[in-house]
Design an enzyme around this catalytic site. Structure first.
Site, short mmCIF file in Angstrom:
data_model
loop_
_atom_site.label_atom_id
_atom_site.label_comp_id
_atom_site.label_asym_id
_atom_site.label_seq_id
_atom_site.Cartn_x
_atom_site.Cartn_y
_atom_site.Cartn_z
N ILE A 1 -29.95 33.52 2.21
CA ILE A 1 -30.37 34.62 1.91
C ILE A 1 -29.64 36.11 1.54
O ILE A 1 -28.53 35.71 2.19
CB ILE A 1 -30.58 34.76 3.65
CG1 ILE A 1 -31.82 36.24 3.84
CG2 ILE A 1 -30.22 34.58 4.55
CD1 ILE A 1 -32.04 36.32 5.13
N SER A 2 -30.18 36.91 0.84
CA SER A 2 -29.81 37.94 0.37
C SER A 2 -29.25 39.07 1.49
O SER A 2 -29.43 39.00 2.29
CB SER A 2 -30.01 38.82 -0.77
OG SER A 2 -30.32 37.95 -1.86
N LYS A 3 -28.20 39.45 0.89
CA LYS A 3 -27.59 40.99 1.98
C LYS A 3 -28.56 41.63 1.99
O LYS A 3 -28.92 42.26 1.16
CB LYS A 3 -26.15 41.30 1.25
CG LYS A 3 -24.90 40.69 1.32
CD LYS A 3 -24.26 41.45 0.53
CE LYS A 3 -24.14 42.51 1.11
NZ LYS A 3 -21.87 42.87 0.26
#
Length: 269
Positions: free
Chosen positions: A112-114
């Site tokens: 999951i992206s920042k």
């Protein structure tokens, strides 16, 4: 072609054909369709994880304050991220890190992206949309479904494609309690986009390859913007590439900051 203009490079687009560009401006607040944070609490996957504090909304507010300090200015994006409970999209063991500015594993070598990357890319994508607009959006790479939930707060319609069946199933499970009527998850090859719902006002990709797939360009509507990571052969890393389609059909491309995403792959697994 007017005097002084250079011919547009042909696709597949590569980075030696693109010039750098600065950050885009912000847009006014667009309120979410519904109080998603309440729906997630009432219908989601139980109570706030231990360690998040008495109120996960306070932790979320601190995340938003950090995003603003780092330069995120679009009030629409901040409102959408305020509404989405990120801890509901990560494994319970990682929930205490959900509101830190870090990427987290979601299985199968994916992440999951920042939050800062999610905010930045969505802000870039929406920069051409006028206040109050409800665009049609395409997401390449659903992952755990978090970014799709943020996009659904902002859009008239979101189509989100995932090529890995276990992640597609996980995204469906995570998103089901939120009961979005404007979000469609598709199990399929992200490189070919999703033509049945095209054209799109915005396209955003969570994986990067050596080029921008031609179907994405074909499915971008007039006045639309595409934001995606792409490999920079000179540095060996990835950078954000933005492609705008003007009302007359002409394409304008610009190069933005360095990022790190999983590789873009074809087919399904």
């Amino acid at each position: 072609m007017s005097a002084g203009q250079r011919p547009a490079p042909k696709f597949p687009l590569r980075l030696d054909q693109v010039k750098p560009a600065g950050r885009s401006g912000a847009a006014p607040l667009l309120r979410p369709q519904r109080p998603l944070h309440q729906a997630a609490t009432e219908r989601g996957r139980g109570t706030t994880p231990a360690g998040l504090g008495l109120d996960s909304h306070l932790v979320r507010e601190r995340m938003l304050a950090r995003l603003q300090a780092e330069g995120v200015r679009d009030a629409r994006v901040l409102a959408a991220m305020r509404a989405v409970p990120r801890h509901s999209f990560v494994d319970t063991a990682l929930a205490n890190q959900a509101y830190e500015d870090t990427s987290l594993p979601i299985g199968l070598g994916q992440t999951i992206s920042k939050p800062s990357v999610v905010a930045r890319m969505i802000e870039l994508m929406l920069a051409l949309q006028p206040a109050g607009a409800r665009p049609r959006l395409l997401e390449i790479g659903s992952g755990c479904g978090y970014q799709a939930a943020v996009l659904a707060q902002l859009a008239r319609q979101v189509v989100s494609i995932e090529r890995l069946r276990p992640l597609y199933d996980k995204a469906r499970e995570n998103l089901a309690p939120l009961n979005f009527g404007n979000l469609r998850l598709v199990y399929g090859d992200g490189r070919i986009g999703h033509a049945p719902n095209a054209p799109y006002d915005g396209i955003i990709a969570a994986a990067g390859g050596e080029d921008i797939p031609q179907p994405w360009i074909d499915q971008l509507g007039p006045g639309g913007r595409l934001v995606a990571p792409m490999l920079d052969a000179r540095s060996g890393g990835q950078v954000l590439v933005v492609i705008d389609r003007h009302a007359d059909g002409n394409l304008v491309r610009s190069l933005h900051e360095a990022v790190r995403f999983v590789p873009l792959k074809s087919g399904t697994d």
